[in-house]
Design a protein around this motif. Structure first.
Motif, short mmCIF file in Angstrom:
data_model
loop_
_atom_site.label_atom_id
_atom_site.label_comp_id
_atom_site.label_asym_id
_atom_site.label_seq_id
_atom_site.Cartn_x
_atom_site.Cartn_y
_atom_site.Cartn_z
N LEU A 81 0.84 -1.29 0.10
CA LEU A 81 0.04 0.02 0.17
C LEU A 81 0.80 1.17 -0.06
CD1 LEU A 81 -2.54 -1.15 2.66
CD2 LEU A 81 -2.75 -1.25 0.16
N GLN A 82 0.66 2.02 -0.94
CA GLN A 82 1.71 3.38 -1.12
C GLN A 82 0.67 4.41 -0.51
OE1 GLN A 82 3.16 4.16 -4.89
NE2 GLN A 82 3.73 6.12 -4.54
N GLN A 83 1.19 5.26 0.37
CA GLN A 83 0.80 6.15 1.08
C GLN A 83 0.52 7.47 0.11
OE1 GLN A 83 -0.65 6.21 4.19
NE2 GLN A 83 0.20 3.92 4.13
N PRO A 84 -0.30 8.09 0.05
CA PRO A 84 -0.38 9.44 -0.66
C PRO A 84 0.76 10.26 -0.63
CG PRO A 84 -2.34 9.20 0.77
CD PRO A 84 -1.62 8.32 1.01
N SER A 86 2.70 13.80 -0.85
CA SER A 86 2.54 15.32 -1.07
C SER A 86 3.67 15.72 -1.66
CB SER A 86 2.51 15.89 0.29
OG SER A 86 1.43 15.38 1.02
#
Length: 161
Positions: A81-84, A86
């Motif tokens: 799972l790739q975190q969003p 910024s």
């Protein structure tokens, strides 16, 4: 006359409690192969009598073996799972969604709304001789595009305004 109380079972067709099905019955464990037919009582000569009274051979049952799942072979699927991410005005280390490699983004600066507003306000202040184009040379006033250095895919944009 006896009246059943709340603790007594009412008389009915089956007053004996029945047990729920076992785990094996519920999930049908070990039902991989069909059960063979029960032997028929009678002479054991190998011949059966048909409806017309004549002898006939017993039917032969062909079963196809069903593969039994191997208890040692467990399919493991790894999910990342790739975190969003910024994006700002500095390079970001991330996993590229296009080429699936860990990269540090390359930056590209483009004129955005803040650049044009700065140019317009310098023109209104009287910097017409070319000084109004200075915001196009200052990276701190421009929008930032983040690219993958391997596959050159656009990963994100940071808009200043």
């Amino acid at each position: 006359m006896s009246v059943p109380g709340p603790y007594q079972a009412a008389a009915g067709p089956s007053s004996a409690p029945t047990a729920p099905p076992s785990y094996e019955e519920t999930v049908a464990v070990n039902n991989y192969y069909p059960t063979p037919p029960a032997p028929m009582p009678g002479p054991t000569t190998g011949l059966m009598t048909g409806p017309d009274g004549k002898g006939m051979n017993p039917p032969s049952y062909y079963t196809q073996p069903v593969p039994v799942p191997n208890a040692n072979a467990i399919a493991v699927q790894t999910v990342y799972l790739q975190q969003p991410v910024s994006f700002f005005d500095h390079p970001v280390q991330m996993c590229c969604p296009s080429c699936n490699k860990m990269i540090v983004t390359q930056l590209s600066y483009n004129a955005g709304a803040l650049t044009w507003l700065s140019c317009g306000s310098l023109c209104l202040l009287g910097c017409i001789a070319g000084c109004c184009f200075i915001p196009f040379c200052v990276d701190a006033l421009q929008d930032v595009d983040h690219y993958c250095p391997n596959c050159k895919a656009l990963l994100g944009t940071y808009k200043r305004l």
